[in-house]
Design an enzyme around this catalytic site. Structure first.
Site, PDB file in Angstrom:
ATOM      1  N   LYS A 186     100.824  77.766 102.578  1.00 46.59           N
ATOM      2  CA  LYS A 186      99.979  76.718 101.995  1.00 46.59           C
ATOM      3  C   LYS A 186     100.006  76.745 100.472  1.00 46.59           C
ATOM      4  O   LYS A 186     100.264  75.720  99.825  1.00 46.59           O
ATOM      5  CB  LYS A 186      98.527  76.879 102.473  1.00 46.59           C
ATOM      6  CG  LYS A 186      97.524  75.974 101.753  1.00 46.59           C
ATOM      7  CD  LYS A 186      96.104  76.265 102.170  1.00 46.59           C
ATOM      8  CE  LYS A 186      95.544  77.540 101.611  1.00 46.59           C
ATOM      9  NZ  LYS A 186      95.139  77.425 100.187  1.00 46.59           N
ATOM     10  N   THR A 208      91.865  77.346  96.997  1.00 47.64           N
ATOM     11  CA  THR A 208      93.068  77.040  96.230  1.00 47.64           C
ATOM     12  C   THR A 208      93.552  75.651  96.633  1.00 47.64           C
ATOM     13  O   THR A 208      93.899  75.431  97.800  1.00 47.64           O
ATOM     14  CB  THR A 208      94.171  78.069  96.492  1.00 47.64           C
ATOM     15  OG1 THR A 208      93.684  79.370  96.146  1.00 47.64           O
ATOM     16  CG2 THR A 208      95.415  77.768  95.673  1.00 47.64           C
ATOM     17  N   LYS A 222      94.712  78.955  88.755  1.00 47.49           N
ATOM     18  CA  LYS A 222      94.862  79.630  90.054  1.00 47.49           C
ATOM     19  C   LYS A 222      96.226  79.326  90.668  1.00 47.49           C
ATOM     20  O   LYS A 222      96.862  80.195  91.280  1.00 47.49           O
ATOM     21  CB  LYS A 222      93.747  79.195  91.011  1.00 47.49           C
ATOM     22  CG  LYS A 222      93.840  79.809  92.414  1.00 47.49           C
ATOM     23  CD  LYS A 222      93.746  81.333  92.381  1.00 47.49           C
ATOM     24  CE  LYS A 222      93.954  81.971  93.747  1.00 47.49           C
ATOM     25  NZ  LYS A 222      92.895  81.704  94.713  1.00 47.49           N
TER      26      LYS A 222
END
Length: 308
Positions: free
Chosen positions: A241, A97, A173
């Site tokens: 994150k 990602t 995503k």
């Protein structure tokens, strides 16, 4: 023609992808920095590599399933990296990602070596990975998807082809992680509220799973809380994150994300309490610390009541 594949990063999802490929009869290389993981993979019948460069020439398709953008760049272009040794016409599937601005840059650098790239983030968690049923959100040239078909069939229940431009897969995503992160944080907040107000946790879970407030993340994650098991299938720091990526990308678009911002602060607060490496449902421990509530299974295990 037999396809030889590689999986770089044998974490919870990478392990599932690699072993799924083995079950499909694909000659599969696994690469990881941990010797014990490589030994396990060799015992499963896989071929092992300690550096990406060691499998580069052997593989037609390589799935890079590491934690973040920095690790992806190191795997591809760093010392002992993958790209210099790959054969022209081979394919990289970049699945971490990352900021959607990065895959176009990687694709261009790979093209200079004659290597194709699929911007292919994945979803589904460790269980779906182990079953070979992940969802792939992919973008890239048709030729790359054709060459990667055997590996994609082995690891995914659903492959979305979202266009040829790298970055589209990572954009989709990013939206998924926005929703997943907010839903987990909301589930933890809601369960903490119910416990604080005196609801029996398992009864509360059962009712919500059969009511309009249910989400997939609520149904999937709350059992970790009920069992008092915070073994990290997906850690708090992952959403520190990932929601950071979401917020950075939105800032570039001058797009406000108040819910994502609030959820990000909840994960940061949980990490600050010392739970960054624990399961993402540990967000409820932050509420336990604030409200002085006892979490399920804490009394039986002698473990975590309120706070850490």
């Amino acid at each position: 023609m037999t396809t030889t594949v590689g999986v770089i990063g044998l974490g919870s999802m990478g392990w599932g992808a690699a072993t799924s490929a083995l079950r499909k009869g694909l000659a599969t290389w696994g690469c990881d920095t941990r010797e014990e993981v490589l030994a396990r993979f060799a015992a499963e019948g896989g071929r092992i590599a300690r550096r990406p460069a060691d499998l580069a020439a052997a593989c037609d398709v390589v799935l890079v399933l590491v934690v973040n953008a920095a690790q992806t760049e190191q795997v591809l272009f760093g010392e002992g990296g993958l790209v210099p040794g790959m054969r022209p016409g081979s394919v990289v599937i970049a699945s971490a990602t990352v900021d959607p601005a990065l895959p176009p840059q990687w694709a261009q650098r790979l093209a200079e070596h004659g290597v194709l790239m699929i911007d292919g983030p994945v979803s589904g968690g460790a269980r779906k990975a182990a079953e070979g049923q992940m969802t792939v959100m992919g973008s890239g040239p048709a030729e790359a998807f054709d060459k990667a078909a055997a590996l994609l069939d082995a690891i995914a229940g659903k492959v979305y082809r979202l266009g040829e431009a790298p970055g589209i897969g990572s954009t989709v995503k990013m939206v998924n992680q926005h929703l997943a992160g907010v839903h987990i944080a909301a589930a933890c907040e809601a369960m903490a509220l119910g416990i604080r107000a005196g609801a029996e946790p398992r009864a509360l879970y059962d009712v919500i799973c059969n009511s309009a407030g249910m989400s997939w993340m609520f149904q999937n994650r709350v059992p970790h809380i009920l069992d008092g098991d915070y073994t990290p299938l997906s850690a708090v720091n992952i959403f520190v994150k990932d929601l950071g990526i979401v917020l950075d990308a939105a800032r570039k678009l001058t797009f406000p994300l108040p819910l994502a911002s609030a959820a990000h602060q909840m994960y940061l607060a949980t990490a600050a309490l010392g739970h960054g490496g624990d399961d993402d449902t540990s967000v409820i421990k932050m509420f336990a610390a604030l409200a002085g509530i006892e979490l399920p299974a804490a009394a039986a295990s002698g473990g975590e009541g309120a706070g850490r």
